[in-house]
Design a protein around this motif. Sequence first.
Motif, PDB file in Angstrom:
ATOM      1  N   ASP A   1      35.370  45.154  48.137  1.00  0.00           N
ATOM      2  CA  ASP A   1      36.697  44.870  47.896  1.00  0.00           C
ATOM      3  C   ASP A   1      37.968  45.846  48.413  1.00  0.00           C
ATOM      4  O   ASP A   1      37.712  46.784  48.725  1.00  0.00           O
ATOM      5  CB  ASP A   1      36.863  44.898  46.255  1.00  0.00           C
ATOM      6  CG  ASP A   1      36.957  43.656  45.411  1.00  0.00           C
ATOM      7  OD1 ASP A   1      37.067  42.768  46.151  1.00  0.00           O
ATOM      8  OD2 ASP A   1      36.247  43.863  44.297  1.00  0.00           O
ATOM      9  N   ALA A   2      39.180  44.982  48.806  1.00  0.00           N
ATOM     10  CA  ALA A   2      40.343  46.055  48.807  1.00  0.00           C
ATOM     11  C   ALA A   2      41.580  45.197  48.093  1.00  0.00           C
ATOM     12  O   ALA A   2      41.396  43.973  48.059  1.00  0.00           O
ATOM     13  CB  ALA A   2      40.373  46.014  50.313  1.00  0.00           C
TER      14      ALA A   2
ATOM     15  N   MET B   1      34.563  41.382  38.815  1.00  0.00           N
ATOM     16  CA  MET B   1      35.447  41.818  40.014  1.00  0.00           C
ATOM     17  C   MET B   1      36.109  42.952  39.727  1.00  0.00           C
ATOM     18  O   MET B   1      36.325  43.472  38.794  1.00  0.00           O
ATOM     19  CB  MET B   1      36.710  40.520  40.142  1.00  0.00           C
ATOM     20  CG  MET B   1      36.187  39.185  40.395  1.00  0.00           C
ATOM     21  SD  MET B   1      37.633  37.989  40.260  1.00  0.00           S
ATOM     22  CE  MET B   1      36.373  36.382  39.981  1.00  0.00           C
ATOM     23  N   SER B   2      36.537  43.580  40.947  1.00  0.00           N
ATOM     24  CA  SER B   2      37.242  44.962  40.666  1.00  0.00           C
ATOM     25  C   SER B   2      38.804  45.048  40.529  1.00  0.00           C
ATOM     26  O   SER B   2      39.318  46.135  40.355  1.00  0.00           O
ATOM     27  CB  SER B   2      36.851  45.934  42.037  1.00  0.00           C
ATOM     28  OG  SER B   2      35.389  46.065  41.804  1.00  0.00           O
ATOM     29  N   CYS B   3      39.489  43.904  40.567  1.00  0.00           N
ATOM     30  CA  CYS B   3      40.641  43.776  40.671  1.00  0.00           C
ATOM     31  C   CYS B   3      41.629  44.555  39.463  1.00  0.00           C
ATOM     32  O   CYS B   3      42.322  45.369  39.650  1.00  0.00           O
ATOM     33  CB  CYS B   3      41.398  42.548  41.137  1.00  0.00           C
ATOM     34  SG  CYS B   3      40.366  41.216  40.393  1.00  0.00           S
ATOM     35  N   PRO B   4      41.079  44.432  38.265  1.00  0.00           N
ATOM     36  CA  PRO B   4      41.941  45.127  37.097  1.00  0.00           C
ATOM     37  C   PRO B   4      41.673  46.441  37.173  1.00  0.00           C
ATOM     38  O   PRO B   4      42.724  46.986  36.985  1.00  0.00           O
ATOM     39  CB  PRO B   4      41.013  44.319  35.867  1.00  0.00           C
ATOM     40  CG  PRO B   4      40.580  43.034  36.289  1.00  0.00           C
ATOM     41  CD  PRO B   4      40.132  43.290  37.774  1.00  0.00           C
ATOM     42  N   GLY B   5      40.558  46.991  37.625  1.00  0.00           N
ATOM     43  CA  GLY B   5      40.450  48.397  37.831  1.00  0.00           C
ATOM     44  C   GLY B   5      41.444  49.205  38.801  1.00  0.00           C
ATOM     45  O   GLY B   5      42.133  50.095  38.540  1.00  0.00           O
TER      46      GLY B   5
ATOM     47  N   GLN C   1      43.893  40.214  29.239  1.00  0.00           N
ATOM     48  CA  GLN C   1      44.942  40.478  29.804  1.00  0.00           C
ATOM     49  C   GLN C   1      45.120  39.998  31.285  1.00  0.00           C
ATOM     50  O   GLN C   1      45.870  39.213  31.532  1.00  0.00           O
ATOM     51  CB  GLN C   1      45.652  42.103  29.833  1.00  0.00           C
ATOM     52  CG  GLN C   1      46.792  42.206  30.516  1.00  0.00           C
ATOM     53  CD  GLN C   1      47.235  43.601  30.323  1.00  0.00           C
ATOM     54  OE1 GLN C   1      46.380  44.338  29.957  1.00  0.00           O
ATOM     55  NE2 GLN C   1      48.563  43.901  30.774  1.00  0.00           N
ATOM     56  N   SER C   2      43.994  40.045  31.980  1.00  0.00           N
ATOM     57  CA  SER C   2      43.706  39.720  33.447  1.00  0.00           C
ATOM     58  C   SER C   2      43.906  38.394  33.618  1.00  0.00           C
ATOM     59  O   SER C   2      44.009  37.844  34.936  1.00  0.00           O
ATOM     60  CB  SER C   2      42.583  40.495  33.972  1.00  0.00           C
ATOM     61  OG  SER C   2      41.539  39.886  33.725  1.00  0.00           O
TER      62      SER C   2
END
Length: 403
Positions: free
Chosen positions: A151-152, A100-104, A74-75
Amino acid sequence: MSMKLEADRRNHRKLGRQLELFATMEEAPGMPFFLPKGMALKNELESLWKHKHQIAGYQEIQTPIMMKQNLWEQSGHWEHYHENMYFSKVDDQNYAIKPMSCPGAILIFNNKRRSYRELPLRFAELGLVHRHELSGSLNGLLRVRAFTQDDAHLFVREDQIKSEVDQVLDLIDDFYSLFGFEYNIELSTRPENHMGAIELWDQAEQALESVLQDKHLDYQINPGDGAFYGPKIDFHVLDALGRSWQCGTVQLDFQMPEKFDCHYIGEDNQPHHPIMIHRAIYGSIERFMAILIEHYAGDFPFWLAPLQVKILPLSSDQHAYAEKVRLKLLEAGFRVDSDERDEKIGLKIREAEMQKSPYMLIIGPKEMENSSLALRKRHEGNLGELNLDEVIQIFQEALQRRE
């Protein structure tokens, strides 16, 4: 000294062994083992990061290291980043270890109903990620397969993009100035392997360029080097030898909030997609540590030094007093150790110098009798005989000045 010899002297792998910071092992190629002193340095960088982000209005989160494959489909990572990912199977379901942490962070945003009043929403995460790198490209802490990405992910309204990117650029500058880094800036634009409509890409690129121009920052265009989901501003820090290292990044993303149907309820009582800003400052803790080791040649300022103070008693007669001093310094928040080996003081001093300890406290019969300490500073030599309170004050002032 030639550039090549100086670079060799500063090599972070060599200094990592000498200063006992980290190890690389065949049992886990590209996945560093941090030794106690390396953890002290890593923890200091992370503590600084957490403190500055709290002040800047970020909320810290943590997301799972492994999530189901369909999330990565999906990401867009499955299509655009598949070759760099690791996979596993649990209960007959396919999972991927996060690169990467973005989907979380998106799942946390979608975990509850959001209002326009909550935005900007700033999530920060020190996320352990894994990316497959070819074995021949692995290089100490500079190129690894497992690393902690600072990450942010900011969820903002369209009218907040410029002000939020502006604040991120200020925060990045604040961090780099602490280490004495100058830096160059690149604006990386749409790659061939991109996701989403070109109109959205144009809008995102214009927004980033507008902030750089409004802040009168020098930058270069790096055509086609953006992330697959959005353009980015990259920061290249210059170390003590003038070498350039890519560290921080600010990425503007109109795509993923739509893919995951992220929305907030606007002032008009209608749902709206937020815009997502992906952002890192160190880039990764491991890579930044490698850069710092080489930048300082392992000779860290007092506030960063893995071992700040080495206590050197002359003989076993001073061990009890040395231990009392060690505990007092630990209670005061300093990183300290005591060398209680039955060796000559000259050898102890030389080895403490080799370990690049900023300060040494030498204790002999006179110091024990006077309840004092002989203070020695790296590169400066003996500073005289002081009591413990005076020594603690000197250390605290060094911390405040970030010496």
